[in-house]
Scaffold this motif. Structure first.
Motif, mmCIF file in Angstrom:
data_model
loop_
_atom_site.group_PDB
_atom_site.id
_atom_site.type_symbol
_atom_site.label_atom_id
_atom_site.label_comp_id
_atom_site.label_asym_id
_atom_site.label_seq_id
_atom_site.Cartn_x
_atom_site.Cartn_y
_atom_site.Cartn_z
ATOM 1 N N MET A 202 0.812 -1.128 -0.119
ATOM 2 C CA MET A 202 -0.159 0.142 -0.044
ATOM 3 C C MET A 202 0.854 1.117 0.027
ATOM 4 S SD MET A 202 -2.611 -1.824 0.397
ATOM 5 C CE MET A 202 -3.923 -0.588 0.224
ATOM 6 N N TYR A 203 0.277 2.221 -0.535
ATOM 7 C CA TYR A 203 1.157 3.530 -0.507
ATOM 8 C C TYR A 203 1.342 4.132 0.697
ATOM 9 C CZ TYR A 203 1.557 4.064 -5.580
ATOM 10 O OH TYR A 203 2.118 3.703 -6.959
ATOM 11 N N GLY A 204 0.426 3.835 1.783
ATOM 12 C CA GLY A 204 0.280 4.251 3.044
ATOM 13 C C GLY A 204 1.951 3.602 3.806
ATOM 14 N N ALA A 205 1.885 2.396 3.455
ATOM 15 C CA ALA A 205 3.080 1.690 4.098
ATOM 16 C C ALA A 205 4.425 2.311 3.505
ATOM 17 C CB ALA A 205 2.886 -0.029 3.957
ATOM 18 N N VAL B 42 10.657 -2.445 -1.341
ATOM 19 C CA VAL B 42 10.907 -3.373 -2.402
ATOM 20 C C VAL B 42 10.261 -4.821 -1.934
ATOM 21 C CG1 VAL B 42 12.717 -4.944 -3.407
ATOM 22 C CG2 VAL B 42 13.360 -2.650 -2.774
ATOM 23 N N MET B 43 10.354 -5.217 -0.577
ATOM 24 C CA MET B 43 9.591 -6.379 -0.393
ATOM 25 C C MET B 43 7.978 -6.356 -0.269
ATOM 26 S SD MET B 43 11.693 -8.959 -0.399
ATOM 27 C CE MET B 43 12.521 -8.105 -1.599
ATOM 28 N N THR B 44 7.569 -5.251 0.120
ATOM 29 C CA THR B 44 6.116 -4.748 0.023
ATOM 30 C C THR B 44 5.834 -5.147 -1.489
ATOM 31 O OG1 THR B 44 6.213 -3.377 1.999
ATOM 32 C CG2 THR B 44 4.542 -3.079 0.412
ATOM 33 N N VAL B 45 6.614 -4.423 -2.485
ATOM 34 C CA VAL B 45 6.013 -4.482 -3.881
ATOM 35 C C VAL B 45 6.123 -6.028 -4.190
ATOM 36 C CG1 VAL B 45 6.779 -4.027 -6.197
ATOM 37 C CG2 VAL B 45 6.738 -2.274 -4.289
ATOM 38 N N ALA B 46 7.069 -6.927 -3.671
ATOM 39 C CA ALA B 46 7.164 -8.147 -4.293
ATOM 40 C C ALA B 46 6.001 -9.015 -3.673
ATOM 41 C CB ALA B 46 8.458 -8.797 -3.788
ATOM 42 N N VAL B 47 5.677 -8.667 -2.553
ATOM 43 C CA VAL B 47 4.499 -9.245 -2.072
ATOM 44 C C VAL B 47 3.234 -9.057 -2.801
ATOM 45 C CG1 VAL B 47 2.840 -9.658 0.093
ATOM 46 C CG2 VAL B 47 5.507 -9.844 0.271
ATOM 47 N N ILE C 239 0.720 13.256 0.002
ATOM 48 C CA ILE C 239 1.645 12.373 0.391
ATOM 49 C C ILE C 239 1.648 11.122 -0.488
ATOM 50 C CG2 ILE C 239 2.009 10.687 2.214
ATOM 51 C CD1 ILE C 239 1.087 12.796 4.137
ATOM 52 N N GLU C 240 0.513 10.557 -0.794
ATOM 53 C CA GLU C 240 0.719 9.618 -1.998
ATOM 54 C C GLU C 240 1.422 9.822 -3.306
ATOM 55 O OE1 GLU C 240 -2.577 7.094 -4.676
ATOM 56 O OE2 GLU C 240 -3.024 7.209 -2.584
ATOM 57 N N LYS C 241 1.091 10.926 -3.645
ATOM 58 C CA LYS C 241 1.754 11.561 -4.774
ATOM 59 C C LYS C 241 3.235 11.528 -4.672
ATOM 60 C CE LYS C 241 1.404 15.219 -8.527
ATOM 61 N NZ LYS C 241 0.681 16.611 -8.774
ATOM 62 N N LYS C 242 3.472 12.187 -3.851
ATOM 63 C CA LYS C 242 5.089 12.289 -3.372
ATOM 64 C C LYS C 242 5.575 10.762 -3.162
ATOM 65 C CE LYS C 242 8.573 15.242 -2.585
ATOM 66 N NZ LYS C 242 9.073 15.847 -3.688
ATOM 67 N N ALA C 243 5.071 10.059 -2.459
ATOM 68 C CA ALA C 243 5.623 8.595 -2.412
ATOM 69 C C ALA C 243 5.930 7.927 -3.799
ATOM 70 C CB ALA C 243 4.801 7.637 -1.490
ATOM 71 N N LYS C 244 5.036 8.287 -4.796
ATOM 72 C CA LYS C 244 4.791 7.418 -5.941
ATOM 73 C C LYS C 244 6.089 8.064 -6.807
ATOM 74 C CE LYS C 244 0.028 6.759 -6.781
ATOM 75 N NZ LYS C 244 -1.193 7.152 -7.836
ATOM 76 N N SER C 245 6.516 9.304 -6.539
ATOM 77 C CA SER C 245 7.464 10.016 -7.353
ATOM 78 C C SER C 245 9.011 9.477 -6.837
ATOM 79 C CB SER C 245 7.588 11.541 -7.206
ATOM 80 O OG SER C 245 8.217 11.971 -5.635
ATOM 81 N N TYR C 246 9.122 8.602 -5.668
ATOM 82 C CA TYR C 246 10.321 7.822 -5.241
ATOM 83 C C TYR C 246 10.459 6.774 -6.094
ATOM 84 C CZ TYR C 246 11.197 11.655 -1.685
ATOM 85 O OH TYR C 246 11.546 12.757 -1.163
ATOM 86 N N LEU C 247 9.484 6.135 -6.628
ATOM 87 C CA LEU C 247 9.542 4.858 -7.202
ATOM 88 C C LEU C 247 9.561 4.762 -8.649
ATOM 89 C CD1 LEU C 247 6.404 3.185 -4.896
ATOM 90 C CD2 LEU C 247 8.978 3.491 -4.478
ATOM 91 N N MET D 37 7.624 -0.639 -10.373
ATOM 92 C CA MET D 37 7.073 -0.539 -8.858
ATOM 93 C C MET D 37 5.727 -0.059 -9.085
ATOM 94 S SD MET D 37 10.097 0.413 -6.499
ATOM 95 C CE MET D 37 11.040 -0.840 -5.519
ATOM 96 N N ASN D 38 5.535 1.133 -9.461
ATOM 97 C CA ASN D 38 4.183 1.790 -9.623
ATOM 98 C C ASN D 38 3.133 1.030 -10.263
ATOM 99 O OD1 ASN D 38 4.255 4.364 -7.990
ATOM 100 N ND2 ASN D 38 5.789 5.181 -9.662
ATOM 101 N N ASN D 39 3.458 0.277 -11.381
ATOM 102 C CA ASN D 39 2.660 -0.680 -12.212
ATOM 103 C C ASN D 39 2.283 -1.809 -11.294
ATOM 104 O OD1 ASN D 39 2.800 1.121 -14.366
ATOM 105 N ND2 ASN D 39 4.187 0.041 -15.561
ATOM 106 N N VAL D 40 3.099 -2.435 -10.668
ATOM 107 C CA VAL D 40 2.800 -3.526 -9.460
ATOM 108 C C VAL D 40 1.686 -3.122 -8.603
ATOM 109 C CG1 VAL D 40 3.546 -5.068 -7.875
ATOM 110 C CG2 VAL D 40 4.951 -4.829 -10.083
ATOM 111 N N ILE D 41 2.077 -2.085 -8.002
ATOM 112 C CA ILE D 41 1.112 -1.419 -6.839
ATOM 113 C C ILE D 41 -0.169 -1.159 -7.630
ATOM 114 C CG2 ILE D 41 0.860 0.438 -5.214
ATOM 115 C CD1 ILE D 41 3.734 0.787 -5.132
#
Length: 265
Positions: free
Chosen positions: A1-4, A38-43, A239-247, A251-255
């Protein structure tokens, strides 16, 4: 989740430079995603590939494959030594860890499960591939339980009661532990603190500030707190938009795929 994930990114610059205050900038150029993301995205990726006809063992094979695929792309993400050895060798056997790595990557399980029992099963399976120590499994289940209960609209007192009856004592406040709390990478030494950071919060941002203000394994505690807080409060759009910008795009596609299957329904 983008929150995590936002929690991980915000907490990244404080992991080895703890602060004991809630007053700080959320995002700076020193922030980055870590192994938690990385591992959150993998899960997420493995849960997206899961289907109802799949056996638990087949799902675990997919999970191992996705963890190694994503993890090896980011060798400098900050993995612990035992996990790094597992990640970059051909072994697929768990190594009895009780570290908080099982808990920080578990946020997707609460959404993948249609019931609490199914969500907890996913938590157990995602932990067992590496963190098959009872405390490692317990940490992943506790985070998932808190998130699932938040997802179905339970109040904070209900969440607290369930965690205390089934997983951890939460009979402390952040103010009581802040001065002396220190770095602890075990589930039992960081998951209860992350849950209390959520329970004491008035908003998503407040939860993240709570989590970081106690010090310790800041990125992981904020990652765990952030997943629960997102489910309960939602994540502010900025906050979600800013978090996305670091990925990156992958990664964003998997999420996005995970959200489309389990969240946006």
């Amino acid at each position: 989740m983008y929150g995590a994930i936002a929690g991980d990114i915000i907490g990244s610059r404080f992991e080895f430079n703890n602060i004991k205050t809630k007053t700080f900038r959320l995002f700076t150029k020193e922030c980055s995603f870590t192994d938690d993301t990385v591992m959150t995205v993998a899960v997420f990726d493995a849960l997206f590939l899961h289907n109802s006809e799949m056996s638990d063992e087949e799902f675990k094979r997919i999970l191992v494959d996705r963890m190694k695929y994503h993890g090896r792309k980011y060798p400098g993400a900050g993995y612990g030594s035992r996990f790094r050895n597992w990640l970059f060798t051909d072994t697929t056997e768990p190594y009895n860890s009780l570290g908080n790595g099982s808990a920080m990557r578990a946020s997707g399980c609460a959404y993948a499960g249609d019931s609490l029992s199914e969500a907890l099963k996913f938590a157990r399976l995602t932990a067992e591939v590496t963190h098959n120590h009872p405390e490692g499994i317990k940490g992943a289940e506790a985070v998932t339980a808190a998130m699932f209960l938040a997802k179905i609209g339970k109040k904070k007192e209900d969440i607290r009661k369930y965690i205390e009856e089934n997983y951890y004592s939460l009979d402390f406040t952040l103010d009581e532990i802040r001065e002396n709390y220190s770095f602890d990478v075990t589930c039992m030494g960081s998951v209860p603190q992350a849950i209390v950071a959520f329970l004491e919060a008035e908003s998503y941002e407040d939860a993240i500030r709570n989590a970081i203000s106690i010090g310790g394994d800041s990125d992981t505690i904020a990652c765990i707190t952030g997943g629960i807080a997102e489910t309960y409060f939602g994540v502010p759009e900025d906050i979600e938009k800013k978090a996305k910008s670091y990925l990156n795009e992958e990664m964003n596609n998997v999420i996005c795929q995970f959200y489309s299957k389990y969240v946006l329904i």
